[in-house]
Design an enzyme around this catalytic site. Structure first.
Site, PDB file in Angstrom:
ATOM      1  N   GLY A   1       1.252  -1.634   4.298  1.00 45.62           N
ATOM      2  CA  GLY A   1       1.566  -0.270   3.904  1.00 45.62           C
ATOM      3  C   GLY A   1       2.493   0.446   4.860  1.00 45.62           C
ATOM      4  N   HIS A   2       1.964   0.832   6.009  1.00 44.59           N
ATOM      5  CA  HIS A   2       2.658   1.750   6.904  1.00 44.59           C
ATOM      6  C   HIS A   2       4.089   1.321   7.238  1.00 44.59           C
ATOM      7  CE1 HIS A   2       2.836   4.924   9.928  1.00 44.59           C
ATOM      8  NE2 HIS A   2       3.512   4.055  10.642  1.00 44.59           N
TER       9      HIS A   2
ATOM     10  N   ARG B   1      -9.587   7.943  -0.511  1.00 40.04           N
ATOM     11  CA  ARG B   1     -10.555   8.251   0.555  1.00 40.04           C
ATOM     12  C   ARG B   1     -11.466   9.376   0.127  1.00 40.04           C
ATOM     13  NH1 ARG B   1      -8.699   5.970   5.818  1.00 40.04           N
ATOM     14  NH2 ARG B   1     -10.487   7.033   6.685  1.00 40.04           N
TER      15      ARG B   1
ATOM     16  N   GLU C   1      -8.636   0.238  -2.591  1.00 38.72           N
ATOM     17  CA  GLU C   1      -9.488   0.205  -1.393  1.00 38.72           C
ATOM     18  C   GLU C   1     -10.474   1.351  -1.506  1.00 38.72           C
ATOM     19  OE1 GLU C   1      -7.108   0.513   2.084  1.00 38.72           O
ATOM     20  OE2 GLU C   1      -5.894  -1.202   1.579  1.00 38.72           O
TER      21      GLU C   1
ATOM     22  N   HIS D   1      -3.350  -5.281   7.667  1.00 45.35           N
ATOM     23  CA  HIS D   1      -3.536  -4.172   8.603  1.00 45.35           C
ATOM     24  C   HIS D   1      -2.656  -4.341   9.842  1.00 45.35           C
ATOM     25  CE1 HIS D   1      -5.644  -0.432   9.355  1.00 45.35           C
ATOM     26  NE2 HIS D   1      -5.343  -0.672  10.610  1.00 45.35           N
ATOM     27  N   GLY D   2      -1.776  -3.391  10.009  1.00 45.15           N
ATOM     28  CA  GLY D   2      -0.909  -3.375  11.191  1.00 45.15           C
ATOM     29  C   GLY D   2       0.235  -4.367  11.119  1.00 45.15           C
TER      30      GLY D   2
ATOM     31  N   ASN E   1       0.847  -1.190   0.000  1.00 45.07           N
ATOM     32  CA  ASN E   1       0.000   0.000   0.000  1.00 45.07           C
ATOM     33  C   ASN E   1       0.888   1.247   0.000  1.00 45.07           C
ATOM     34  OD1 ASN E   1      -1.403   2.288   1.106  1.00 45.07           O
ATOM     35  ND2 ASN E   1      -3.100   0.927   1.581  1.00 45.07           N
TER      36      ASN E   1
ATOM     37  N   ARG F   1       2.680  18.927   2.421  1.00 48.21           N
ATOM     38  CA  ARG F   1       3.111  20.208   1.850  1.00 48.21           C
ATOM     39  C   ARG F   1       2.248  20.653   0.672  1.00 48.21           C
ATOM     40  NH1 ARG F   1       8.326  22.449   2.736  1.00 48.21           N
ATOM     41  NH2 ARG F   1       8.603  22.294   4.977  1.00 48.21           N
TER      42      ARG F   1
ATOM     43  N   ARG G   1      -7.370  12.643   1.681  1.00 54.48           N
ATOM     44  CA  ARG G   1      -6.284  13.099   2.560  1.00 54.48           C
ATOM     45  C   ARG G   1      -4.900  12.667   2.073  1.00 54.48           C
ATOM     46  NH1 ARG G   1      -7.336   9.389   7.854  1.00 54.48           N
ATOM     47  NH2 ARG G   1      -9.384  10.346   7.680  1.00 54.48           N
ATOM     48  N   HIS G   2      -4.842  11.568   1.328  1.00 56.22           N
ATOM     49  CA  HIS G   2      -3.530  11.201   0.767  1.00 56.22           C
ATOM     50  C   HIS G   2      -3.614  11.016  -0.747  1.00 56.22           C
ATOM     51  CE1 HIS G   2      -5.240   7.308   1.821  1.00 56.22           C
ATOM     52  NE2 HIS G   2      -4.849   7.340   3.067  1.00 56.22           N
TER      53      HIS G   2
ATOM     54  N   GLU H   1     -10.620  -9.992   2.761  1.00 59.87           N
ATOM     55  CA  GLU H   1      -9.331  -9.658   3.369  1.00 59.87           C
ATOM     56  C   GLU H   1      -9.557  -9.637   4.868  1.00 59.87           C
ATOM     57  OE1 GLU H   1      -7.150  -6.261   1.859  1.00 59.87           O
ATOM     58  OE2 GLU H   1      -6.019  -6.089   3.732  1.00 59.87           O
TER      59      GLU H   1
ATOM     60  N   ASP I   1      -0.124   4.497  -0.074  1.00 61.35           N
ATOM     61  CA  ASP I   1      -0.818   5.722   0.352  1.00 61.35           C
ATOM     62  C   ASP I   1       0.080   6.702   1.096  1.00 61.35           C
ATOM     63  OD1 ASP I   1      -3.185   4.703  -0.623  1.00 61.35           O
ATOM     64  OD2 ASP I   1      -3.945   4.080   1.346  1.00 61.35           O
ATOM     65  N   HIS I   2       0.962   6.170   1.964  1.00 56.25           N
ATOM     66  CA  HIS I   2       1.706   7.086   2.829  1.00 56.25           C
ATOM     67  C   HIS I   2       2.803   7.863   2.105  1.00 56.25           C
ATOM     68  CE1 HIS I   2      -0.822   6.419   6.055  1.00 56.25           C
ATOM     69  NE2 HIS I   2      -0.362   5.255   6.458  1.00 56.25           N
TER      70      HIS I   2
ATOM     71  N   HIS J   1      -5.710   3.545  -1.502  1.00 55.82           N
ATOM     72  CA  HIS J   1      -7.037   3.839  -0.951  1.00 55.82           C
ATOM     73  C   HIS J   1      -7.386   5.276  -1.314  1.00 55.82           C
ATOM     74  CE1 HIS J   1      -9.691   3.852   2.983  1.00 55.82           C
ATOM     75  NE2 HIS J   1     -10.373   4.191   1.918  1.00 55.82           N
TER      76      HIS J   1
ATOM     77  N   THR K   1      -6.743   5.656  10.561  1.00 54.52           N
ATOM     78  CA  THR K   1      -6.636   4.632   9.516  1.00 54.52           C
ATOM     79  C   THR K   1      -7.891   3.771   9.606  1.00 54.52           C
ATOM     80  OG1 THR K   1      -5.285   2.811   8.663  1.00 54.52           O
ATOM     81  CG2 THR K   1      -5.291   3.106  11.049  1.00 54.52           C
ATOM     82  N   THR K   2      -8.022   2.785   8.714  1.00 55.74           N
ATOM     83  CA  THR K   2      -9.237   1.959   8.706  1.00 55.74           C
ATOM     84  C   THR K   2      -9.328   1.168  10.009  1.00 55.74           C
ATOM     85  OG1 THR K   2      -8.793   1.722   6.360  1.00 55.74           O
ATOM     86  CG2 THR K   2     -10.540   0.363   7.263  1.00 55.74           C
TER      87      THR K   2
HETATM   88  N1  PXP Z   1      -5.554  -3.646   4.079  1.00 52.75           N
HETATM   89  C1  PXP Z   1      -6.549  -2.727   4.163  1.00 52.75           C
HETATM   90  C2  PXP Z   1      -7.908  -3.119   3.705  1.00 52.75           C
HETATM   91  C3  PXP Z   1      -6.306  -1.430   4.660  1.00 52.75           C
HETATM   92  O1  PXP Z   1      -7.300  -0.541   4.748  1.00 52.75           O
HETATM   93  C4  PXP Z   1      -4.989  -1.086   5.035  1.00 52.75           C
HETATM   94  C5  PXP Z   1      -4.690   0.305   5.485  1.00 52.75           C
HETATM   95  O2  PXP Z   1      -4.885   1.201   4.445  1.00 52.75           O
HETATM   96  C6  PXP Z   1      -3.987  -2.066   4.899  1.00 52.75           C
HETATM   97  C7  PXP Z   1      -4.295  -3.339   4.445  1.00 52.75           C
HETATM   98  C8  PXP Z   1      -2.563  -1.780   5.240  1.00 52.75           C
HETATM   99  O3  PXP Z   1      -2.464  -1.518   6.603  1.00 52.75           O
HETATM  100  P1  PXP Z   1      -1.071  -1.004   7.187  1.00 52.75           P
HETATM  101  O4  PXP Z   1      -0.838   0.363   6.599  1.00 52.75           O
HETATM  102  O5  PXP Z   1      -1.324  -0.972   8.656  1.00 52.75           O
HETATM  103  O6  PXP Z   1      -0.028  -1.983   6.759  1.00 52.75           O
END
Ligand code: PXP
Length: 237
Positions: free
Chosen positions: A212-213, A44, A69, A190-191, A6, A17, A48-49, A150, A8-9, A42, A99-100
């Site tokens: 992602g993160h 949104r 997403e 996620h996480g 992911n 900026r 925001r991103h 998922e 997004d970040h 994603h 976040t989600t």
């Molecule tokens: N899967 C889904 C459906 C998500 O919404 C996210 C966060 O955008 C992720 C995976 C990735 O999560 P993380 O950024 O915590 O790795």
């Protein structure tokens, strides 16, 4: 097990900026070159991103697999059916969340999710529903016509002791089996981080992890290719 990254970040940093760097589309190219199996993003409601421009360019540039997403809204369904990513993952979305948080409540929002799933599938998009590892939600996902679920790994990732983490892992494993039995493909995310990914990577029946993160965070120090390669190594070994 495949890895979807992911990006997004990368856009989060750009939007801090409101400028034109770093570009999440450039990041996607490097992530693919490093060997990831797909790109996740994603769009949104509050932008925001990721911006609409990013999504259109990602559709042009991504050669592997693009997973969008999205919330189950008319606006996002219209955009998705125009852009036609390979896959759309329907997620819950609240404006105030960072976040989600938590999975989709497919049981309580069945008609909306079924309708959105049908519209996406009719335009040739594979549909995944982001759900907690909960049997009722998984049964409802199959009934709504989804191709994939998922499984939300947030509770596993946030577990404060080994016993809770093990219990969450067992729940995710049995729900992955349940999903497959209902004819669904199963992914998870996620996480997940470099420290906790291997517990999930050892499980059966999970085809793909979406992360992602943690990867984007590490890339600040190591570069994005190294960060992706290190994660692939952990998943496969
Ligand atoms: N899967 C889904 C459906 C998500 O919404 C996210 C966060 O955008 C992720 C995976 C990735 O999560 P993380 O950024 O915590 O790795």
């Amino acid at each position: 097990m495949r890895l979807g990254v992911n990006i997004d970040h990368v856009a989060t940093i750009r939007e801090a900026r409101k400028t034109d760097e770093p570009d999440p589309v450039a990041a996607a190219v490097l992530v693919e070159l490093a060997g990831a199996d797909g790109i996740v993003c994603h769009l949104r409601e509050d932008r925001r991103h990721l911006q609409d421009r990013d999504l259109y360019l990602l559709k042009e540039m991504v050669r592997s697999h693009l997973n969008l997403e999205m919330a189950a809204t008319m606006e996002m369904t219209d955009i998705a059916t125009k852009v036609k990513p390979d896959m759309a993952t329907i997620v819950p979305e609240k404006r105030e969340e960072i976040t989600t948080e938590g999975g989709l409540n497919v049981v309580n929002n069945f008609d909306l999710i079924k309708d959105t799933t049908m519209k996406l599938r009719e335009s040739g998009i594979i549909v995944s529903l982001f759900v907690d590892p909960d049997l009722e939600q998984i049964k409802a996902s199959a009934k709504a016509g989804a191709d994939y679920i998922e499984l939300h790994t947030g509770k596993y990732a946030e577990a404060e002791d080994a016993k809770t983490q093990e219990e969450e892992l067992e729940k995710i494993q049995s729900m992955a089996f349940a999903g497959v039995k209902l004819g669904l493909g199963v992914s998870a995310g996620h996480g997940l981080t470099y420290l906790n990914v291997q517990g999930i990577a050892r499980l059966d029946k999970i085809e793909e992890l979406n992360i992602g993160h943690s990867i984007i965070s590490r890339s600040v120090f190591t570069g994005i290719e190294r960060a992706v390669l290190d994660m692939i190594d952990l998943i496969n070994n």
